[in-house]
Design an enzyme around this catalytic site. Structure first.
Site: not given
Ligand code: UD1
Length: 427
Positions: A22-23, A123, A128, A313, A405
């Site tokens: 999925k991701n 979320c 997030r 995850d 999902r």
């Molecule tokens: C992706 C995955 C999700 C997985 C996560 C961590 C997809 C669609 N989703 O989510 O399933 O759980 O990686 O492996 O691929 N953060 C910030 N600012 C930002 C972005 C992130 O502070 O702009 C923080 C988040 O709140 C979190 C950390 O960074 O604490 C990691 O998040 P991130 O790796 O960005 O997760 P996603 O890409 O949203």
């Protein structure tokens, strides 16, 4: 609304096919925005999120065509073509339902020189924010404006110059957006402290197949030479390491043995290492991974971390499994705050879990008892399915749309290996 009904206690055994990730799918689909030529993705999982993302891309002018997949087959082939973009706006209605919508930001700015994306809002698994995505666009040369709940990113003169993106913390999504924006920039770019998840490698490999120039793939420093244009490609989505890990936990919690067919074992070493520590036997074969649990489960101490660490995850599924271990386990969630919403539901099934801040202490119990339960996110819902498989009596998991999902035909895959599970519809 559908529910899943499980009568627990069956040992699972047999072959279980693993779907496309999925991701990975959700970051490969927006690559179609980067070229006017067709991008064909094979092994796309049939999931609500993939349909939702297709719908978002349609609104931007991308045509999506699904080729002859029979209903009894897993996965499908989709050809996406963005001949001419008709919009550069990702609207609130779609973004609020699917956070991954933010992944159109980078490719839109890369190709069209601008993008307007709704801020995702609250979320279920924590705050997030998207600040890192925006900082990455700025570092590549975009100007950012925030107004009326939307963020607009613009490349001066219609094309990003490229630049140095240095992430203060590792973010999967922000790394993906930075990559998809940088491949069409005028000049070179560097991404420092990049995420190293296998889904990032899959994205890079697809971009390279489309003509991008990327080095340092799979490392924390990725270098990109911007190209004037990319071309179409055919690309196969990687296997879903989280789906595979979830079903490995299903084998473990039921004392069963499953052959997970089509997995990439190298992508899930942290999961298999933890299972081995818990006393589960893992055998790697050419095209499947055999997961066998016969001697009960040992408790674990685990902390989530970016790849190659233990995936956030997988935290909820391991927690369910460790409820049946012989002793006390300690789980620490370091990636997302508020990712323990499955705890009170597991407790209703007889689990003994104490949460203090980011750490949960899970004391194994002799048995869990089925109950009506519901969860507020995808992996939390899977943890309740796992608990239901091991529990005595009947478990009803509500809010099945979370599972739809991210797990392709879950009840079909599980009943084929011996679970007593069915989907019932109220309406
Ligand atoms: C992706 C995955 C999700 C997985 C996560 C961590 C997809 C669609 N989703 O989510 O399933 O759980 O990686 O492996 O691929 N953060 C910030 N600012 C930002 C972005 C992130 O502070 O702009 C923080 C988040 O709140 C979190 C950390 O960074 O604490 C990691 O998040 P991130 O790796 O960005 O997760 P996603 O890409 O949203």
């Amino acid at each position: 609304m559908d529910r899943i009904l499980i009568r627990g206690g069956n040992r699972l055994s047999g072959r279980l096919p693993i779907s496309g990730a999925k991701n990975a799918a959700l970051t490969l689909m927006p690559c179609a925005l980067l070229t006017e030529e067709p991008l064909t993705l094979r092994n796309l999982p049939r999931l609500a999120d993939v349909d939702g993302f297709g719908h978002l891309l349609n609104q931007l002018g991308v045509s999506t065509m699904v080729e002859g997949s029979r209903p009894d087959e897993f996965g499908r082939v989709m050809t996406l073509k963005a001949g001419r973009l008709t919009s550069t706006v990702a609207p609130y209605d779609i973004v609020r339902k699917m956070r991954a919508s933010i992944l159109v930001l980078g490719p839109l700015v890369g190709r069209a020189g601008e993008a307007t994306v709704s801020l995702p809002g609250g979320c279920a698994i924590g705050n997030r924010p998207i600040d890192l995505h925006l900082k990455a666009m700025e570092a590549l040369g975009a100007e950012i404006e925030l107004a009326a709940g939307y963020v607009k990113a613009m490349a001066p003169g219609g094309r990003l110059p490229g630049g140095r993106v240095s992430f203060p913390i590792v973010s999967v999504g922000a790394t993906e957006n930075a990559l998809m924006a940088a491949v069409l920039a005028k000049g070179p770019s560097v991404i420092e402290n990049a995420a190293r998840e296998p889904e990032i490698v899959d994205l890079c490999n697809c971009l390279v197949a489309m003509g991008a120039s990327i080095s340092g793939i799979g490392t924390e420093t990725i270098e990109i030479e911007g190209r004037d244009r990319l071309h179409g490609a055919t690309y196969r989505v990687m296997p879903d390491r989280i789906e595979a890990g979830s079903y490995a936990c299903a084998a473990a919690i039921t004392g069963g043995s499953l052959d997970l067919v089509g997995v990439a074992a190298a992508d899930m070493r942290a999961t298999t290492a933890a299972l081995i520590d818990a006393g589960v036997t893992i055998e790697e074969h050419a095209d499947f991974l055999r997961v066998t649990a016969t001697n009960g489960l040992s408790p674990l101490t685990l902390s989530t971390a970016p790849f190659p660490g233990f995936a956030t995850d997988m935290q909820a599924q391991f927690m369910a499994m460790l409820c049946m271990a012989d002793g006390a386990s300690v789980l620490t969630e370091t990636i997302f705050e508020n990712r323990y919403m499955h705890v009170p539901e597991l407790a209703r099934m007889g689990a003994d879990i104490q949460v203090r801040g980011r750490t949960a202490v899970v004391r194994g119990v002799d048995k869990m008892i089925g109950a009506p339960v519901m969860a507020t996110d995808l992996r939390a819902s899977m943890s309740l399915i796992l608990a239901g498989l091991a529990a005595e009596g009947e478990t009803q998991v509500q809010r099945v749309y979370h599972l739809d999902r991210g797990y392709e035909r879950l009840e079909e895959k599980l009943s084929a290996v011996g679970a007593d599970i069915e989907r019932v519809s109220d309406g």
